[in-house]
Design a protein around this motif. Sequence first.
Motif, PDB file in Angstrom:
ATOM      1  N   TYR A  71     -11.045  30.173   7.978  1.00 34.51           N
ATOM      2  CA  TYR A  71     -10.577  30.430   9.341  1.00 34.51           C
ATOM      3  C   TYR A  71     -10.412  29.091  10.037  1.00 34.51           C
ATOM      4  CZ  TYR A  71      -9.981  33.593  13.313  1.00 34.51           C
ATOM      5  OH  TYR A  71      -9.451  34.332  14.343  1.00 34.51           O
ATOM      6  N   SER A  72      -9.231  28.840  10.578  1.00 37.38           N
ATOM      7  CA  SER A  72      -8.923  27.516  11.120  1.00 37.38           C
ATOM      8  C   SER A  72      -9.225  27.383  12.601  1.00 37.38           C
ATOM      9  CB  SER A  72      -7.444  27.187  10.880  1.00 37.38           C
ATOM     10  OG  SER A  72      -6.606  28.025  11.677  1.00 37.38           O
ATOM     11  N   PHE A  73      -9.568  28.469  13.272  1.00 39.70           N
ATOM     12  CA  PHE A  73      -9.637  28.556  14.726  1.00 39.70           C
ATOM     13  C   PHE A  73     -11.087  28.731  15.148  1.00 39.70           C
ATOM     14  CE2 PHE A  73      -9.508  31.078  18.649  1.00 39.70           C
ATOM     15  CZ  PHE A  73      -8.453  30.543  19.375  1.00 39.70           C
ATOM     16  N   ALA A  74     -11.556  27.914  16.093  1.00 36.62           N
ATOM     17  CA  ALA A  74     -12.933  28.023  16.585  1.00 36.62           C
ATOM     18  C   ALA A  74     -12.924  28.169  18.099  1.00 36.62           C
ATOM     19  CB  ALA A  74     -13.743  26.803  16.169  1.00 36.62           C
ATOM     20  N   ALA A  75     -13.242  29.357  18.579  1.00 35.60           N
ATOM     21  CA  ALA A  75     -13.290  29.606  20.022  1.00 35.60           C
ATOM     22  C   ALA A  75     -14.351  28.726  20.670  1.00 35.60           C
ATOM     23  CB  ALA A  75     -13.592  31.074  20.280  1.00 35.60           C
ATOM     24  N   GLN A  76     -14.041  28.258  21.865  1.00 35.52           N
ATOM     25  CA  GLN A  76     -14.961  27.396  22.602  1.00 35.52           C
ATOM     26  C   GLN A  76     -15.360  28.069  23.911  1.00 35.52           C
ATOM     27  OE1 GLN A  76     -15.834  24.008  21.218  1.00 35.52           O
ATOM     28  NE2 GLN A  76     -15.137  25.433  19.621  1.00 35.52           N
ATOM     29  N   GLY A  77     -16.609  28.529  23.957  1.00 36.00           N
ATOM     30  CA  GLY A  77     -17.114  29.143  25.181  1.00 36.00           C
ATOM     31  C   GLY A  77     -16.802  30.623  25.321  1.00 36.00           C
ATOM     32  N   TRP A  78     -16.310  31.259  24.272  1.00 33.12           N
ATOM     33  CA  TRP A  78     -16.038  32.701  24.289  1.00 33.12           C
ATOM     34  C   TRP A  78     -16.114  33.198  22.857  1.00 33.12           C
ATOM     35  CZ3 TRP A  78     -11.420  34.267  21.801  1.00 33.12           C
ATOM     36  CH2 TRP A  78     -10.536  33.230  21.488  1.00 33.12           C
ATOM     37  N   GLU A  79     -16.178  34.491  22.669  1.00 35.21           N
ATOM     38  CA  GLU A  79     -16.352  35.065  21.343  1.00 35.21           C
ATOM     39  C   GLU A  79     -15.102  35.782  20.872  1.00 35.21           C
ATOM     40  OE1 GLU A  79     -19.754  37.507  20.873  1.00 35.21           O
ATOM     41  OE2 GLU A  79     -21.185  35.955  21.500  1.00 35.21           O
ATOM     42  N   LEU A  80     -14.784  35.588  19.603  1.00 34.64           N
ATOM     43  CA  LEU A  80     -13.677  36.311  18.989  1.00 34.64           C
ATOM     44  C   LEU A  80     -14.065  37.763  18.746  1.00 34.64           C
ATOM     45  CD1 LEU A  80     -12.635  33.625  16.396  1.00 34.64           C
ATOM     46  CD2 LEU A  80     -11.036  34.717  17.964  1.00 34.64           C
ATOM     47  N   TYR A 404     -12.805  19.492  12.710  1.00 32.50           N
ATOM     48  CA  TYR A 404     -11.831  19.952  13.707  1.00 32.50           C
ATOM     49  C   TYR A 404     -11.133  18.774  14.379  1.00 32.50           C
ATOM     50  CZ  TYR A 404     -13.985  24.539  13.272  1.00 32.50           C
ATOM     51  OH  TYR A 404     -14.440  25.726  12.780  1.00 32.50           O
ATOM     52  N   ALA A 405      -9.877  18.979  14.725  1.00 31.27           N
ATOM     53  CA  ALA A 405      -9.153  18.007  15.543  1.00 31.27           C
ATOM     54  C   ALA A 405      -9.799  17.960  16.930  1.00 31.27           C
ATOM     55  CB  ALA A 405      -7.685  18.398  15.645  1.00 31.27           C
ATOM     56  N   PRO A 406      -9.766  16.815  17.590  1.00 30.57           N
ATOM     57  CA  PRO A 406     -10.472  16.712  18.877  1.00 30.57           C
ATOM     58  C   PRO A 406      -9.783  17.430  20.030  1.00 30.57           C
ATOM     59  CG  PRO A 406      -9.345  14.648  18.353  1.00 30.57           C
ATOM     60  CD  PRO A 406      -9.211  15.518  17.151  1.00 30.57           C
ATOM     61  N   GLN A 407      -8.475  17.694  19.905  1.00 29.17           N
ATOM     62  CA  GLN A 407      -7.744  18.281  21.028  1.00 29.17           C
ATOM     63  C   GLN A 407      -8.142  19.748  21.238  1.00 29.17           C
ATOM     64  OE1 GLN A 407      -6.256  17.079  18.270  1.00 29.17           O
ATOM     65  NE2 GLN A 407      -5.343  15.137  18.863  1.00 29.17           N
ATOM     66  N   ILE A 408      -8.253  20.142  22.482  1.00 30.10           N
ATOM     67  CA  ILE A 408      -8.489  21.551  22.825  1.00 30.10           C
ATOM     68  C   ILE A 408      -7.165  22.306  22.720  1.00 30.10           C
ATOM     69  CG2 ILE A 408      -9.016  23.144  24.712  1.00 30.10           C
ATOM     70  CD1 ILE A 408     -11.484  22.036  23.485  1.00 30.10           C
ATOM     71  N   GLU A 409      -7.188  23.433  22.047  1.00 26.97           N
ATOM     72  CA  GLU A 409      -6.024  24.307  21.947  1.00 26.97           C
ATOM     73  C   GLU A 409      -6.143  25.392  23.016  1.00 26.97           C
ATOM     74  OE1 GLU A 409      -4.294  27.586  18.811  1.00 26.97           O
ATOM     75  OE2 GLU A 409      -5.008  25.679  17.987  1.00 26.97           O
ATOM     76  N   ASP A 410      -5.194  25.432  23.916  1.00 27.58           N
ATOM     77  CA  ASP A 410      -5.232  26.374  25.038  1.00 27.58           C
ATOM     78  C   ASP A 410      -4.557  27.681  24.625  1.00 27.58           C
ATOM     79  OD1 ASP A 410      -5.587  27.463  27.548  1.00 27.58           O
ATOM     80  OD2 ASP A 410      -3.858  26.432  28.427  1.00 27.58           O
ATOM     81  N   SER A 411      -5.272  28.489  23.869  1.00 35.08           N
ATOM     82  CA  SER A 411      -4.701  29.731  23.342  1.00 35.08           C
ATOM     83  C   SER A 411      -4.595  30.802  24.423  1.00 35.08           C
ATOM     84  CB  SER A 411      -5.571  30.254  22.193  1.00 35.08           C
ATOM     85  OG  SER A 411      -6.736  30.887  22.693  1.00 35.08           O
ATOM     86  N   SER A 412      -3.945  31.912  24.090  1.00 37.53           N
ATOM     87  CA  SER A 412      -3.820  33.028  25.034  1.00 37.53           C
ATOM     88  C   SER A 412      -5.167  33.614  25.424  1.00 37.53           C
ATOM     89  CB  SER A 412      -2.964  34.149  24.415  1.00 37.53           C
ATOM     90  OG  SER A 412      -1.613  33.798  24.336  1.00 37.53           O
ATOM     91  N   TRP A 413      -6.184  33.405  24.611  1.00 36.00           N
ATOM     92  CA  TRP A 413      -7.490  34.038  24.831  1.00 36.00           C
ATOM     93  C   TRP A 413      -8.509  33.089  25.446  1.00 36.00           C
ATOM     94  CZ3 TRP A 413      -4.409  33.981  20.652  1.00 36.00           C
ATOM     95  CH2 TRP A 413      -3.799  35.185  20.283  1.00 36.00           C
ATOM     96  N   PRO A 415      -9.914  28.532  25.426  1.00 34.28           N
ATOM     97  CA  PRO A 415      -9.893  27.253  24.714  1.00 34.28           C
ATOM     98  C   PRO A 415     -10.472  27.383  23.319  1.00 34.28           C
ATOM     99  CG  PRO A 415     -11.655  27.286  26.346  1.00 34.28           C
ATOM    100  CD  PRO A 415     -10.852  28.534  26.576  1.00 34.28           C
ATOM    101  N   ALA A 416      -9.958  26.542  22.409  1.00 34.97           N
ATOM    102  CA  ALA A 416     -10.395  26.590  21.011  1.00 34.97           C
ATOM    103  C   ALA A 416     -10.169  25.237  20.362  1.00 34.97           C
ATOM    104  CB  ALA A 416      -9.629  27.662  20.253  1.00 34.97           C
ATOM    105  N   LEU A 417     -10.802  25.058  19.212  1.00 32.41           N
ATOM    106  CA  LEU A 417     -10.533  23.924  18.349  1.00 32.41           C
ATOM    107  C   LEU A 417      -9.839  24.422  17.090  1.00 32.41           C
ATOM    108  CD1 LEU A 417     -13.892  21.927  18.581  1.00 32.41           C
ATOM    109  CD2 LEU A 417     -11.740  21.429  19.762  1.00 32.41           C
ATOM    110  N   ARG A 418      -9.100  23.527  16.449  1.00 35.24           N
ATOM    111  CA  ARG A 418      -8.354  23.878  15.242  1.00 35.24           C
ATOM    112  C   ARG A 418      -8.704  22.852  14.155  1.00 35.24           C
ATOM    113  NH1 ARG A 418      -5.348  28.510  14.036  1.00 35.24           N
ATOM    114  NH2 ARG A 418      -4.793  28.524  16.255  1.00 35.24           N
ATOM    115  N   LEU A 419      -8.834  23.318  12.927  1.00 36.53           N
ATOM    116  CA  LEU A 419      -9.095  22.413  11.815  1.00 36.53           C
ATOM    117  C   LEU A 419      -8.044  21.308  11.734  1.00 36.53           C
ATOM    118  CD1 LEU A 419     -10.019  24.876   8.925  1.00 36.53           C
ATOM    119  CD2 LEU A 419     -11.584  23.306  10.104  1.00 36.53           C
ATOM    120  N   ARG A 420      -8.472  20.139  11.310  1.00 31.57           N
ATOM    121  CA  ARG A 420      -7.521  19.053  11.077  1.00 31.57           C
ATOM    122  C   ARG A 420      -6.618  19.402   9.894  1.00 31.57           C
ATOM    123  NH1 ARG A 420      -9.711  14.742   9.114  1.00 31.57           N
ATOM    124  NH2 ARG A 420     -11.875  15.424   8.861  1.00 31.57           N
ATOM    125  N   PRO A 421      -5.380  18.908   9.883  1.00 30.31           N
ATOM    126  CA  PRO A 421      -4.467  19.206   8.771  1.00 30.31           C
ATOM    127  C   PRO A 421      -5.025  18.725   7.441  1.00 30.31           C
ATOM    128  CG  PRO A 421      -3.277  18.270  10.626  1.00 30.31           C
ATOM    129  CD  PRO A 421      -4.727  18.105  10.934  1.00 30.31           C
TER     130      PRO A 421
END
Length: 449
Positions: A71-80, A404-413, A415-421
């Motif tokens: 799973y490449s996506f890690a929610a930050q401050g909320w639960e999937l 994880y890449a350091p940038q925050i991903e502002d998803s529809s749900w 903030p999250a982190l994403r695995l580095r390529p």
Amino acid sequence: MNLLQDFPAPETYEITGSGCYDSAFAVSELANASFAAVGQQMALLIQAIGLSSRVLPVTVDQRLASLWFGYSFAAQGWELPSLWDPIAGNYRCRDGWIRLHTNLPHHRAAALTVLGCAEEPDAVRAAVATWDGEPLETEVVAQGGVAAFMRSRSQWLAHPQGRAVAQEPMVNWVAPRPVSLRHRSIATAARPLAGLRVLDLTRVLAGPIATRTLAGFGAEVLRIDPPGWDEPGVIQDISLGKSMASLDLRDSTDLQRCKDLLAQADVVVHGYRPDALEGLGLDHATRDQIGPNRIEVTLDAYGWTGPWAKRRGFDSLVQMSAGIADTGAKWAGADKPTPLPVQALDHATGYLMAAAVLNAITTAATTQRAASARLSLARMAEHLAQMSQRLSGPKITAPQPEDYAPQIEDSSWGPALRLRPALKIGTTQMQWDSPAQACGSAPARWSNA
């Protein structure tokens, strides 16, 4: 035409990083090969369309490739949300084990109708215990549901479907035809798929991984779902870089809109069973008429020949059918199904689908002809079962902060982190132009059409 047939040999690409999954099967070896297949086909395409004078070297980070199989996506401050319906899972029957897949309401209803019990795990457990596995599997499938009785490798290889799948190629190229590619002036070595329109008609999980990969190299991916569709806990991982639209293909207006999108698409990726598009009036001949210059890659669960060619299925079910879960149980000394540590059949098939798209584009660019590619989870299971394990070192369990890449991903749900390529082609790496988006959050149109 130099058509993609298999994964590349390990000596043809560079591997960095370390670690591997603890499994009865060569899961991390398959992850390396899957990313390398994408990388090598991208390197050939970059050269073919004049973005490099040479075929660029390919480097795969072994640890990251393995983690992307999870799973490449890690929610930050909320639960999937949970990935699984409460009824979904493995159940002991009179002569072994069966897996029920009930994430979709109609699949859950089918299983409960056959079992004649309450919608509650204990009730399902008691009801399943009164059945033999194969008859229950047959009845659930006949009712429109999805289930898989756990077979050994020898049972699968003796089964009519197992025999059929073993004879299929890994990538089955069909219907070659003349193809004239649309010029993409904005493509660069850094974003080699910029301007490429990819119509995504896929569901969990292999197809969306393929199109997420193409989006990572700059393609415009437009995914079409039915109104109200959702895949809780999954969409966050696989909608990265995509526009997520909704159309009801049983509605004449929406179907015409889909045909218009198809006419303007460069690539179509779909995961419909062999007869499903025909039922919507989008058979292969019609697609050829609407989009004669499209590249098309598709998949199904149980293969394209044999008695189960039209059977619904998912990675976890194919693992049960094809002897993966049984072999895992024997390897672990367990008295229950032991699946792979990740859904490796989905991921490997998805990356090989992306590689097939790139291969077909390269072929069209150099010969003005292309064929359509068909892949399946069951054929991938056969490939994995025959792979030898070569890797050793620290066992990979879960991502660490540095993965994880350091940038925050502002998803529809949230903030999250994403695995580095995990992949480099020369200096080219995957990067996505937009965060993960919810289903139905975008209009059904191309950005510059």
